[in-house]
Design a protein around this motif. Structure first.
Motif, mmCIF file in Angstrom:
data_model
loop_
_atom_site.group_PDB
_atom_site.id
_atom_site.type_symbol
_atom_site.label_atom_id
_atom_site.label_comp_id
_atom_site.label_asym_id
_atom_site.label_seq_id
_atom_site.Cartn_x
_atom_site.Cartn_y
_atom_site.Cartn_z
ATOM 1 N N PHE A 47 115.250 41.602 -67.951
ATOM 2 C CA PHE A 47 115.165 40.232 -67.435
ATOM 3 C C PHE A 47 114.727 40.251 -65.967
ATOM 4 O O PHE A 47 113.812 39.532 -65.574
ATOM 5 C CB PHE A 47 116.516 39.530 -67.583
ATOM 6 N N LEU A 48 115.387 41.080 -65.150
ATOM 7 C CA LEU A 48 115.068 41.159 -63.729
ATOM 8 C C LEU A 48 113.653 41.684 -63.516
ATOM 9 O O LEU A 48 112.880 41.126 -62.727
ATOM 10 C CB LEU A 48 116.071 42.059 -63.009
ATOM 11 N N SER A 49 113.301 42.734 -64.233
ATOM 12 C CA SER A 49 111.991 43.371 -64.086
ATOM 13 C C SER A 49 110.853 42.419 -64.443
ATOM 14 O O SER A 49 109.849 42.335 -63.728
ATOM 15 C CB SER A 49 111.938 44.622 -64.954
ATOM 16 N N GLU A 50 110.995 41.698 -65.542
ATOM 17 C CA GLU A 50 109.947 40.778 -65.995
ATOM 18 C C GLU A 50 109.694 39.640 -65.011
ATOM 19 O O GLU A 50 108.647 39.010 -65.040
ATOM 20 C CB GLU A 50 110.310 40.192 -67.359
ATOM 21 N N ARG A 51 110.657 39.377 -64.133
ATOM 22 C CA ARG A 51 110.527 38.290 -63.156
ATOM 23 C C ARG A 51 110.362 38.805 -61.733
ATOM 24 O O ARG A 51 110.449 38.052 -60.778
ATOM 25 C CB ARG A 51 111.742 37.366 -63.256
ATOM 26 N N ASN A 52 110.108 40.114 -61.620
ATOM 27 C CA ASN A 52 109.962 40.768 -60.319
ATOM 28 C C ASN A 52 111.140 40.479 -59.396
ATOM 29 O O ASN A 52 110.974 40.240 -58.201
ATOM 30 C CB ASN A 52 108.643 40.362 -59.646
ATOM 31 N N LEU A 53 112.350 40.496 -59.965
ATOM 32 C CA LEU A 53 113.566 40.285 -59.193
ATOM 33 C C LEU A 53 114.170 41.639 -58.846
ATOM 34 O O LEU A 53 113.899 42.640 -59.507
ATOM 35 C CB LEU A 53 114.566 39.435 -59.992
ATOM 36 N N GLU A 54 114.976 41.665 -57.813
ATOM 37 C CA GLU A 54 115.618 42.884 -57.337
ATOM 38 C C GLU A 54 116.437 43.541 -58.455
ATOM 39 O O GLU A 54 117.304 42.896 -59.042
ATOM 40 C CB GLU A 54 116.521 42.544 -56.150
ATOM 41 N N LEU A 55 116.163 44.818 -58.728
ATOM 42 C CA LEU A 55 116.849 45.537 -59.809
ATOM 43 C C LEU A 55 118.175 46.151 -59.372
ATOM 44 O O LEU A 55 119.037 46.407 -60.202
ATOM 45 C CB LEU A 55 115.950 46.648 -60.357
ATOM 46 N N LYS A 56 118.341 46.388 -58.091
ATOM 47 C CA LYS A 56 119.535 47.091 -57.610
ATOM 48 C C LYS A 56 120.584 46.161 -57.009
ATOM 49 O O LYS A 56 121.758 46.461 -57.038
ATOM 50 C CB LYS A 56 119.135 48.137 -56.571
ATOM 51 N N ASN A 57 120.171 45.046 -56.429
ATOM 52 C CA ASN A 57 121.107 44.098 -55.838
ATOM 53 C C ASN A 57 121.634 43.201 -56.954
ATOM 54 O O ASN A 57 120.936 42.325 -57.433
ATOM 55 C CB ASN A 57 120.431 43.269 -54.745
#
Length: 136
Positions: A47-57
């Motif tokens: 979900f995060l990756s597909e939306r270019n959202l921070e993966l670690k925070n």
């Protein structure tokens, strides 16, 4: 798992404070409209990756409705309350507060959530476990 007509709550699966609120939503979801996924899970990371959202925070709560929208932070919290309905929909009045301010309050709580959390974690029932998405 069928996501049609469901809302997915993405949360920090390692946070006692977040787990408390997931349990609270489960108890108050009388319309059976929420599913849950830890941001650390395969589904959450996708979900995060597909939306270019921070993966670690992982300090941000997301509410996702497939094909419709995703909200984060205070907007997600208010939308969850509205969707739960009843007395919780009264929280909608807080929408008059500008997002930059309500998100600042959200960030302050998120920053201190580990200190706020109790050591006890909510353990979902067998039926409630069906609402948790691990992988696709």
């Amino acid at each position: 798992m069928n996501l049609v007509n469901k809302y997915v709550v993405f949360y920090d699966g390692d946070c006692g404070f977040c787990n408390f609120w997931v349990g609270w939503i489960l108890k108050n979801d009388k319309k059976d409209q929420f599913l849950f996924s830890a941001l650390q899970s395969e589904f959450g990371q996708k979900f995060l990756s597909e939306r270019n959202l921070e993966l670690k925070n992982l300090s941000t709560l997301y509410l996702f409705s497939p094909g419709k929208f995703y909200l984060k932070k205070s907007a997600a919290v208010l939308k969850i309350a509205t969707l739960l309905g009843g007395k919780y929909s009264l929280m909608e009045v807080f929408k008059i507060i500008p997002a930059f301010f309500s998100d600042k309050v959200y960030d302050l709580i998120a920053k201190n959530r580990q200190k706020i959390a109790s050591a006890k974690c909510y353990l979902p029932t067998q039926d409630e476990r069906k609402k948790f998405i691990q992988n696709n």
